[in-house]
Design a protein around this motif. Structure first.
Motif: not given
Length: 732
Positions: A265-267, A241-242, A263, A239, A245-247
């Motif tokens: 999806d960070t997965k 996100a780190d 934005t 993921d 960032g979120p989304n």
């Protein structure tokens, strides 16, 4: 006792992988039994990705999993472990329950999440035929009959293990290649290479430029994902996100798409909902298993450039919140080249030890021929930065220059790069330098980056006349923007607004070229590069500078051939292309889909005919610019004949006689078993580098045997060009 002996004998006669140590060959990670004759010589490297029970030399007991601990047990209760290399000679000991043996004080525990405490250095005593495993502090694993698996500072039979081959392991998670078949070797080092070349990639671009994790990110931290990771794909492509960032709200791709609030999806692994995508330029596309898939399809030479644009990197620092990231052109670029050696070692680790992997860095044409004859990928390190040799420049308001290099420092930097293994050099890139001007192809953002790096906007001039009725690689120049791009609402345009006070340069209408060409210092550098025997890439040089470079090349005896490896930014017109081919150079475009390959092949035939080049087979490779910021080709669309999976390379329609002696290679739809995620080239285009294998089928469908032959001639053509420049300076 009889049952233990029977099981132990059975374990000795089976193994988890075939002897080629090929963990991702068919996308599966299923164990393949081998006969004793196929088992390689035992060493601390040969155990990579194989399946074993660990037997104590002292007690003859085996390691058994008991909840979150490990105990001593008879053979009938033995745990089977996959020994997954974290690096050369260092392993994760991975059980059937998907947990790893992990150091915890003086004891061990079973952990589902890998950490450095789960990495064990293996040593093999070939006289005794036993293994020892050390943690990071130097303590040894030992099997105690009452305490179970513990750590000790004393070497004894309790800390010595026999590895008993097993066949019921759980494979460590890995990206499949989706290929079935054996990669083909060459037909002799003195014979033409059959295989294709990618002469422009950035495999050193990574969110961490080392296997240990102690160097830092490239591109100021905007590109997410790693080519290799000691804990494999679940961590290399996890993921994002780190980083973003979120989304994905901090993803710099939002700037490139001029959508600051975008934005995604960070997965990542194993679902990959929104990335990688062909036009999503801030995510890793060169994970090593994806490149392996291309190698299995016939990729035999790859030029990997260390790269950077200092001003853009500083924007990345702000946007990715990575203020510690190195942004000096030569600093980042050389770190990326050094990272290639980490990649080589990591691939070697997966395939059984030093020299065993398919990824081989080469420093001479002879090494390239040796490696490709072994059926492996010859990797040529290169450098593509504006401030090459640290030759930045500050241009003062009165037009005077403050150069950051001189002839002596250029010579010193050339020697450093040569010692590092760099053999392909861009004398110019996107930003003006002390050596000369950049080839203009973007009249807005890059001009402002030029201002941030040099203190001045480009000065432009009319582009010279050229044969417009003949095909160009790229037409010269561009229309210049006379306004600051964007609104100042994102870090890039805010930085530009602050730097220029909202004021922008004014340019005449029409197509403009850079007025800055090769400087006196640039001419010195070009001669020094030729004297050393580097491959010189003409791309990114200012359009008129290309004439100067060709003039200099043709003054050499014989003419010094040059390369155009990814669509000749700044312009490369028919008259220049003809000169390049006549001099023995190669011209490979940005990698497109199968349609572009067919179209460019027609251009190449025209230039060759005009140049009178008839004594060499036509060759057409590509420069994918993977992990660069140029984007990747989309699906062919329209009425194109679809790619149908699985398909077979080197057999069937359009594969001529020279391929029939090569082993067939089946290409499956690349699918991740853990999630069902797949990539179909007709739907996603080149979402990542693994789709290069699928591109070969596009070439066959669009241009038949002619297109395939040109593609598979391209590695040979590059090596011949390299021989022409290398051996005049470095005699055989």
């Amino acid at each position: 006792m009889k049952s233990i002996w029977t099981l132990s004998l059975a374990l000795l006669l089976s193994a988890c992988l075939s002897s080629n140590n090929d963990p991702t060959a068919s996308g599966g990670a299923q164990p393949t039994p081998v006969t004793p004759a196929e088992v390689p010589t035992v060493s601390k490297f040969s155990i990579a990705n194989q399946c074993y029970g660990l037997q104590s030399v002292f007690s003859r007991q085996y390691i058994k999993t008991s909840g979150n601990r490990y105990t001593a047990a008879p053979a009938t209760e033995a745990e089977s472990f996959t020994l997954r290399p974290a690096s050369l000679g260092n392993y994760l000991i991975y059980g059937r329950d998907k947990q790893m043996v992990t150091a915890q004080g003086s004891a061990t525990t079973a952990s589902a999440e890998p950490t450095d405490a789960a990495i064990w250095k293996a040593e093999f005593d070939d006289k005794k035929g036993v293994f020892r495993f050390f943690d990071a502090s130097g303590k040894l694993l030992a099997l105690d009959e009452t305490q179970g698996l513990v750590l000790t500072g004393t070497d004894s039979e309790k800390s010595q293990f026999k590895l008993m081959a097993a066949n019921n392991c759980t494979a460590y998670p890995e990206m499949p290649t989706g290929m079935v078949g054996k990669p083909y070797p060459g037909k002799g080092e003195d014979q033409p290479i059959i295989g294709f070349a990618d002469t422009h990639t950035h495999m050193g671009m990574s969110s961490e430029m080392s296997l240990k994790g102690d160097v830092g990110p490239s591109a100021g931290g905007v590109l997410y994902g790693e080519v290799i990771h000691r804990f494999g794909v679940p961590h290399a492509l996890k993921d994002c996100a780190d980083f973003h960032g979120p989304n994905g709200i901090r993803d710099a791709n939002n700037i490139l798409e001029q959508n600051p609030t975008g934005t995604h999806d960070t997965k990542g692994w194993p679902t990959f909902v929104d990335w990688p995508r062909r036009n999503f330029l801030t995510h890793q596309v060169m994970y090593h298993a994806w490149v392996e898939r291309a190698w299995r399809a016939g990729l035999r030479l790859m030029v990997i450039h260390g790269t950077n644009i200092a001003a853009l990197c500083r924007v990345g620092q702000l946007y990715a919140n990575k203020p510690e990231a190195d942004c000096t052109d030569m600093g980042v670029a050389t770190k990326q080249v050094k990272y290639l050696y980490d990649i080589q070692d990591y691939v070697d680790a997966q395939f059984g030890g030093p020299g065993q992997g398919w990824f081989r860095i080469v420093k001479s044409p002879a090494e390239a021929r040796k490696v490709t004859n072994q059926g492996k990928l010859a990797v040529v390190p290169g450098i593509e930065v504006a401030q090459v040799f640290n030759c930045g420049v500050t241009i003062l308001p009165d037009g005077t220059e403050q150069r950051k290099c001189d002839e002596q420092s250029i010579d010193a930097e050339i020697e450093k790069l040569w010692a590092l293994g760099v053999r392909h050099v861009y004398p110019f890139h996107d930003i003006d330098s002390a050596l000369g001007g950049a080839g203009i192809f973007s009249g807005d953002v890059i001009n402002f980056l030029n201002f941030l790096d040099t203190g001045a906007f480009w000065k432009t001039t009319e582009c010279r006349a050229y044969p417009k009725d003949e095909p160009s690689v790229r037409e010269p120049g561009t229309k210049m923007t006379t306004a600051v791009p964007g609104t100042g609402s994102d870090p890039l345009t805010k930085l530009l607004f602050d730097a220029v006070g909202g004021k922008a340069p004014v340019y005449p209408d029409g197509i403009r070229c850079n007025a800055r060409t090769v400087t006196d210092l640039g001419m010195y550098a070009l001669k020094a590069i030729m004297k050393k025997g580097f491959v010189i890439d003409i791309d990114h040089a200012e359009y008129h500078s290309k004439d100067i470079m060709l003039d200099l090349a043709e003054k050499q005896t014989p003419a010094y051939p040059m390369a155009s490896s990814h669509d000749a930014h700044g312009g490369l017109t028919s008259d220049q292309a003809i000169r390049m081919l006549k001099d023995g150079g190669v011209i490979y475009p940005y990698k497109g889909n199968g349609i572009k390959h067919k179209e460019f092949l027609q251009k190449l035939k025209f230039w060759r005919q005009k140049a009178g080049v008839t004594n060499t087979p036509i060759a057409l490779g590509y420069g994918a610019d993977a992990n660069g910021f140029g984007g990747h080709p989309g699906p062919r669309g329209g009425n194109s004949k679809p790619v149908q999976y699985p398909f077979t390379l080197f057999r069937g329609a359009d594969w001529g006689p020279r391929y029939q002696s090569l082993p067939a290679m089946q290409v499956n739809l690349l699918t991740i078993p853990e999630s069902g995620k797949f990539w179909h080239i007709d739907e996603v285009g080149m979402a990542h580098y693994g789709l290069v294998a699928d591109f070969v089928e596009e070439v066959r469908l669009e241009s038949g045997s002619e297109g395939l032959d040109a593609l598979y001639n391209s590695a040979e053509a590059y090596v011949r060009m390299w021989e022409n420049v290398y051996y005049r300076a470095n005699p055989r």
